[in-house]
Write an enzyme that holds these catalytic residues in place. Structure first.
Site: not given
Ligand code: R5G
Ligand code: ZN
Length: 670
Positions: A20, A135, A172, A265
């Site tokens: 993924d 989250h 973050d 990040d």
């Molecule tokens: C993580 C996604 C999508 C699909 C799957 C990246 C973080 C963080 C949080 C979320 C994500 C995004 C799995 C995933 C996005 C998508 C980093 N938080 N993410 N689908 O602090 O449309 O965009 O670090």
């Molecule tokens: Zn983040």
């Protein structure tokens, strides 16, 4: 009282088991590189290692629903196919047979940290955890998060320790919507988050991440969202938000505990955040929070996906928690236009809730809202983004080498040397060269050998601070003016040196030689002084001088710190005039905050009658956290007016004083 470090390798024992692309960034190495960097730099050894524990069901139920907990509890027994299926319920997250165990440890680590700090065993600390938490919601996993570690910790602190007010700072680069939902109607928890937003085009694409979502009912005003609508935000953008939003509000709120959703990040090189703040910015963000809540700061890891940037940023954060002097701030060329638009929007949305920003400008009726999507600009953004992908390079932050001596003092006979300080009063004769120079320049008519000894010792102190043998210093002197001149003349002799002179109290400050830019003088007093004489002498006139904590802190946060950071001195000369009216707690806050400048090289001058202030001053110079000021009342309107008019006058010269975007005339305006 030291710094707690909470880590357990067990939290590296889960990973993505299928393909993924969106999930592949959240890897076990995030923890191992962070921890190894702490070990290799010697920082881990200087922390107290505290064991993790599993959060109990009761802990987890402080935030999550029973149904959700029960569902997560089944994941260790699922097959690969069942895990994939389970993951699909939520999206943006992945499950693994061991993630439930790790999620209990991650939340438990945050609770162990809170226990260490709130029992008084530790001053502050950091927990390195996976999975992250911010989250996750009452009944849902999201964005790699299973349990909301920091939200659970906040509820736990309130329940177990009776903590009245908790500040959560989420630096973050993603919006911790889970934390927001958890506390949106709760005025006892102030949640601050900045996040990449891009007019809702960025994950998690929520309308409720925008600046105008401020909390509900009794909690209105206690949720602060700062949406970033462009990538590439830099150190100045982050610091501007701290100076002009977070810090004034946080001081007014007066938390008993500060929790940090410490995701990295938001740092340079991160493939998710795409921002450009350098790792040393986290030293400053940490430092600026360390005088809140009596220093009770608990940082809990969230995101951070560039392993190099992450490890460097974690080290900067922990080293600052340990109390080492912070590096000179770098790259401060003022906030960008988009950051100023966000700043303006947030301030105007919150001005009705916080007296510390009540004077902020309202949005103009045409409203530069973040909701307003400028289609024309978006094409440009796409191009920018492509080039700024992952090949970002930045220099490794220089090693922060603490001085051999943290704080040295020059005191008249009969005044005891405070604990942990080095006493410099020269038993030996002053350097004859320096002595002669003094006689010629300053002591023409006096054969005052006491003054000569004191001033020579003072110069010796300044010299050793310049060589970084000594970090900070304190001198009690008879004649403050002369002492200021001595230090300035001596320090400014070196080509690249700049001295920030901060004077509290009335009285004439020798301002000669202040127009070459080698000294910047900021004086807080109650006397209306003549109009500002030059760019480098800034009189701040407050109605009750330094006696009113609210007015004074407003001037410190909104004016002095931005000026100081932009000026970037090599020495801060902090002068307490006799009868300054400043109380010890405010004085300690001032010293604490100013130590973010000049690598902590703060030299305090006071009149020899102020013996009672030696102890408190030394304590702050040594890095002890300042006691909380308590909830601040509204500053006096006259003081607000004075500080604001200065800020507006000076903002053309000093970009970190800006809080609104300059008017632009362009085709895209209408
Ligand atoms: C993580 C996604 C999508 C699909 C799957 C990246 C973080 C963080 C949080 C979320 C994500 C995004 C799995 C995933 C996005 C998508 C980093 N938080 N993410 N689908 O602090 O449309 O965009 O670090
Ligand atoms: Zn983040």
């Amino acid at each position: 009282m030291g710094t707690a470090l909470i880590y357990d390798e067990e939290m590296t024992n889960y990973k993505l088991l299928w393909v993924d692309p969106a999930c592949k960034i959240e890897v076990p190495e995030r923890l191992t590189v962070s921890y190894e960097a702490l070990v290799e730099s010697g920082l881990a050894d200087r922390c107290m290692s505290i064991p993790v524990r599993e959060a109990t069901d009761a802990d987890i139920l402080l935030v999550h629903s029973e149904d959700y907990l029960d569902a997560v509890k089944t994941t260790p027994y699922k097959t690969l196919e069942e895990l994939k299926e389970f993951t699909l319920q939520f999206g943006d997250v992945y499950f693994h047979p061991n993630i439930y165990h790790c999620a209990k440890l991650a939340a438990g680590a945050a609770l162990q940290l809170v226990d260490s700090v709130l029992t008084g065993k530790m001053r502050n600390g950091m927990a390195l955890v996976r999975p992250p938490g911010h989250h996750s919601m009452c009944s849902a996993a999201s964005g790699f998060c299973v349990f909301n570690n920091v939200a659970i910790a906040a509820k736990y602190a309130k329940q177990k320790y009776g903590v009245k007010r908790v500040l959560i700072v989420d630096w973050d680069i993603h919006h911790g919507q889970g934390v927001q939902y958890c506390f949106e109607d709760d005025p006892s928890v102030l949640y601050f988050s900045w996040h990449r937003y891009e007019h809702q085009k960025y994950w998690p694409h929520l309308r409720e991440s925008d600046f105008d979502i401020v909390g509900k009912e009794k909690g209105a005003g206690f949720n602060i969202n700062v949406p970033w609508n462009k990538v590439g935000m830099q150190n100045s953008d982050y610091l501007s938000v701290f100076f002009h939003i977070l810090l004034p509000v946080a001081y007014e709120f007066s938390p008993d505990l500060v929790l940090v959703c410490a995701g990295f990040d938001s740092g340079i090189g991160d493939p998710e955040g795409k921002m450009c703040a350098t790792p040393d910015i986290f030293a400053h963000l940490t430092h600026l929070l360390m005088n809140l809540a009596g220093g009770k700061v608990c940082a809990v890891l969230e995101g951070g996906y560039n392993l190099t940037s992450l490890a460097q940023s974690v080290c900067q954060t922990v080293q600052t928690l340990l109390g080492d002097p912070v590096p000179r701030p770098s790259n401060l060329d003022g906030p960008c236009k988009s950051a100023l638009e966000s700043l303006h929007c947030v301030r105007s949305a919150h001005r009705r809730y916080w007296s510390s920003i009540r004077h902020a400008a309202d949005l103009p009726s045409c409203e530069i809202s973040t909701k307003h999507i400028k289609l024309a600009e978006d094409k440009l953004d796409k191009e920018e983004e492509e080039k700024s992908a992952e090949e970002e390079v930045w220099p490794q932050p220089p090693k922060r080498v603490p001085s051999a001596i943290r704080t040295a003092v020059v005191l008249p006979e009969g005044v005891a040397c405070p604990d942990r300080c080095k006493c410099l009063m020269s038993a030996e004769d002053p350097d004859p060269l320096i002595a002669n120079k003094f006689r010629e320049n300053f002591l023409k008519d006096a054969d005052d050998s006491d003054a000569l000894t004191t001033l020579s010792s003072l110069i010796a102190l300044a010299e050793r601070m310049e060589k970084n043998e000594i970090c900070s210093g304190l001198a009690l002197v008879r004649d403050i003016s002369m002492a200021i001149m001595c230090v300035i003349q001596h320090t400014a002799a070196a080509l690249s040196n700049r001295v920030l002179v901060v004077c509290v109290g009335d009285g004439k400050v020798p301002s000669h030689g202040t127009d070459d830019g080698k000294t910047l003088v900021v004086q807080f007093s109650s006397k209306k002084s003549e109009e500002q004489k030059c760019k480098y002498y800034i009189p701040v006139c407050l109605k009750k001088g330094c006696q009113d904590a609210s007015g004074f802190m407003q001037a410190v946060l909104g004016l002095l710190l931005p000026l100081g950071y932009e000026y970037d001195p090599s020495l801060v000369l902090l002068v307490k005039m006799p009868d300054s009216g400043l109380c010890d707690t405010v004085w300690k806050q001032l010293i604490g905050l100013l130590q973010g400048l000049a690598q902590g090289h703060t030299l305090v001058l006071m009149q020899d009658v102020e013996r009672a202030c030696v102890g408190p001053t030394a304590s702050s110079l040594l890095g002890d956290a300042a006691p909380s000021l308590g909830q601040l009342h509204a500053p006096l309107p006259e003081d607000v007016e004075a500080v604001e008019s200065l800020r507006h006058r000076l903002k053309a010269d000093w970009k970190l004083l800006q809080t609104t975007a300059p008017e632009t005339r362009g085709a895209d305006e209408h």
